[in-house]
Design a protein around this motif. Structure first.
Motif, short mmCIF file in Angstrom:
data_model
loop_
_atom_site.label_atom_id
_atom_site.label_comp_id
_atom_site.label_asym_id
_atom_site.label_seq_id
_atom_site.Cartn_x
_atom_site.Cartn_y
_atom_site.Cartn_z
N PHE A 102 0.91 -1.17 0.25
CA PHE A 102 0.01 -0.16 0.01
C PHE A 102 0.73 1.28 0.12
CE2 PHE A 102 -3.10 -3.17 1.42
CZ PHE A 102 -4.29 -2.83 0.51
N ASP A 103 2.16 1.16 -0.02
CA ASP A 103 2.98 2.34 -0.15
C ASP A 103 2.64 3.36 1.05
OD1 ASP A 103 5.03 3.79 -1.26
OD2 ASP A 103 3.75 4.92 -2.51
N VAL A 104 3.04 2.73 2.21
CA VAL A 104 2.56 3.67 3.45
C VAL A 104 3.90 3.89 3.98
CG1 VAL A 104 0.56 3.19 3.49
CG2 VAL A 104 1.90 1.91 4.77
N ILE A 105 5.16 3.24 4.01
CA ILE A 105 6.33 3.59 4.53
C ILE A 105 7.18 4.80 3.86
CG2 ILE A 105 8.77 2.63 4.77
CD1 ILE A 105 6.63 1.23 6.71
N LYS A 106 7.28 5.61 4.77
CA LYS A 106 7.74 7.05 4.26
C LYS A 106 8.88 7.51 5.14
CE LYS A 106 4.45 7.37 1.14
NZ LYS A 106 4.86 7.10 -0.24
N MET A 107 9.74 8.40 4.55
CA MET A 107 10.63 9.13 5.59
C MET A 107 9.79 10.12 6.11
SD MET A 107 13.24 7.32 5.32
CE MET A 107 14.36 8.20 6.34
N LYS A 108 10.07 10.41 7.53
CA LYS A 108 9.22 11.29 8.42
C LYS A 108 10.19 12.10 9.28
CE LYS A 108 5.91 9.00 10.55
NZ LYS A 108 4.68 8.29 10.82
N ASN A 109 10.03 13.24 9.67
CA ASN A 109 11.00 13.88 10.55
C ASN A 109 10.39 13.73 11.98
OD1 ASN A 109 12.94 15.51 9.20
ND2 ASN A 109 11.41 16.99 8.26
N MET A 110 11.30 13.31 12.90
CA MET A 110 10.91 13.28 14.21
C MET A 110 11.90 13.61 15.19
SD MET A 110 9.10 9.20 15.17
CE MET A 110 7.83 9.46 16.24
N TYR A 111 11.46 14.80 16.03
CA TYR A 111 12.55 15.30 16.67
C TYR A 111 13.86 15.81 15.74
CZ TYR A 111 9.28 12.90 19.95
OH TYR A 111 8.27 12.42 20.60
N GLY A 112 13.65 16.20 14.62
CA GLY A 112 14.67 16.92 13.98
C GLY A 112 15.57 15.74 13.24
N LYS A 113 15.00 14.40 13.20
CA LYS A 113 15.86 13.45 12.67
C LYS A 113 14.96 12.84 11.55
CE LYS A 113 18.82 11.55 16.17
NZ LYS A 113 19.10 10.35 17.11
N GLN A 114 15.34 12.24 10.45
CA GLN A 114 14.80 11.52 9.30
C GLN A 114 14.71 9.92 9.94
OE1 GLN A 114 13.66 12.25 5.97
NE2 GLN A 114 13.40 14.28 6.87
N VAL A 115 13.38 9.55 10.17
CA VAL A 115 13.14 8.09 10.22
C VAL A 115 12.11 7.46 9.22
CG1 VAL A 115 13.69 8.52 12.55
CG2 VAL A 115 11.29 8.66 11.90
N ARG A 116 12.33 6.23 9.13
CA ARG A 116 11.17 5.29 8.09
C ARG A 116 10.11 5.20 9.37
NH1 ARG A 116 12.14 0.55 7.00
NH2 ARG A 116 10.91 0.54 5.12
N GLY A 117 8.76 5.57 8.46
CA GLY A 117 7.62 5.03 9.45
C GLY A 117 6.58 5.05 8.40
N ILE A 118 5.39 4.64 9.29
CA ILE A 118 4.12 4.27 8.53
C ILE A 118 3.46 5.88 8.34
CG2 ILE A 118 1.97 3.59 8.75
CD1 ILE A 118 3.07 1.01 9.81
N GLU A 119 3.15 6.28 7.29
CA GLU A 119 2.30 7.54 7.03
C GLU A 119 0.73 6.97 7.02
OE1 GLU A 119 2.42 10.52 3.57
OE2 GLU A 119 1.39 8.88 2.94
N ARG A 120 0.30 7.63 8.35
CA ARG A 120 -1.17 7.32 8.52
C ARG A 120 -2.20 7.40 7.25
NH1 ARG A 120 -2.64 7.37 13.55
NH2 ARG A 120 -1.11 9.05 14.15
N SER A 121 -2.59 6.21 6.84
CA SER A 121 -3.30 6.07 5.67
C SER A 121 -4.55 5.16 5.95
CB SER A 121 -2.65 5.55 4.57
OG SER A 121 -1.42 6.24 4.48
N THR A 122 -5.56 5.24 5.19
CA THR A 122 -6.67 4.34 5.18
C THR A 122 -7.36 4.23 3.63
OG1 THR A 122 -7.48 5.46 7.25
CG2 THR A 122 -9.23 4.31 6.22
N PHE A 123 -7.82 2.77 3.46
CA PHE A 123 -8.20 2.25 2.23
C PHE A 123 -9.26 1.55 2.28
CE2 PHE A 123 -3.57 2.61 2.57
CZ PHE A 123 -2.99 3.11 1.47
N LEU A 124 -10.21 2.02 1.48
CA LEU A 124 -11.57 1.15 1.21
C LEU A 124 -11.57 0.29 0.13
CD1 LEU A 124 -14.46 1.32 2.08
CD2 LEU A 124 -14.86 3.19 0.52
N ILE A 125 -11.86 -0.90 0.49
CA ILE A 125 -11.78 -2.23 -0.48
C ILE A 125 -13.34 -2.44 -0.66
CG2 ILE A 125 -11.05 -4.47 -0.97
CD1 ILE A 125 -8.96 -2.20 -0.33
N ASP A 126 -13.97 -2.74 -1.88
CA ASP A 126 -15.18 -2.98 -2.07
C ASP A 126 -15.39 -4.51 -2.05
OD1 ASP A 126 -14.56 -4.67 -4.43
OD2 ASP A 126 -15.39 -3.02 -5.74
N PRO A 127 -16.83 -5.06 -1.98
CA PRO A 127 -17.11 -6.37 -1.72
C PRO A 127 -16.37 -7.40 -2.85
CG PRO A 127 -18.95 -5.43 -1.48
CD PRO A 127 -17.89 -4.41 -1.96
#
Length: 158
Positions: A102-127
């Motif tokens: 789902f391509d949700v791992i992103k580089m994020k800034n945490m306390y001034g450092k670059q870290v790999r983390g999950i970007e909060r994301s939601t996905f809707l799947i049909d029946p």
């Protein structure tokens, strides 16, 4: 496994959750909401999970299952689910299989450092198992209401 995009069916996978194994085949026949969150027991993730919990009956009424996903262990998820009274499964994706899909791992800034983390994301799947809507870089306040409204519009339950 390539990344899934809106309009595509989910590729086959199996994932371990706090309520057993989950796969696209097991989700067929009803709507599904998959929400990715960074970490159990953190303020934003707790609030988001509580919001899905508090609206869970509305999702069930729309014939939709809700599933939370993070990289935390099943043990961490079990404690989090129990503490927050979460009635839906939480998938442990420590190997980042679903995160990559789902391509949700992103580089994020945490306390001034670059870290790999999950970007909060939601996905809707049909029946039929097709990804029909996605929310990325979302903010927690009002998000679950927006997901529920989109579900109702898509499912024809306005």
């Amino acid at each position: 496994m390539s990344q899934v995009t809106v309009g595509q069916p989910l590729p086959d996978f199996t994932a371990q959750s706090t309520q057993g194994e989950i796969s696209p085949a097991a989700l067929r026949g009803k709507w599904a909401v998959l929400y990715f969150y960074p970490k159990d027991n953190t303020p934003g993730c707790t609030t988001e999970s509580q919001d899905f919990r508090d609206h869970y009956k509305d999702f069930l009424a729309a014939e939709c299952t809700v599933i939370g996903i993070s990289r935390d262990s099943l043990k961490s998820h079990a404690g989090f689910a129990e503490k927050q009274g979460l009635p839906f499964p939480l998938i442990s994706d420590g190997a980042e299989t679903l995160c990559s899909l789902f391509d949700v791992i992103k580089m994020k800034n945490m306390y001034g450092k670059q870290v790999r983390g999950i970007e909060r994301s939601t996905f809707l799947i049909d029946p039929e198992g097709t990804l029909v809507h996605e929310w990325r870089k979302l903010r927690v306040p009002g998000h679950v209401d927006e997901v529920l409204q989109t579900l109702k519009e898509r499912a024809g339950n306005k």
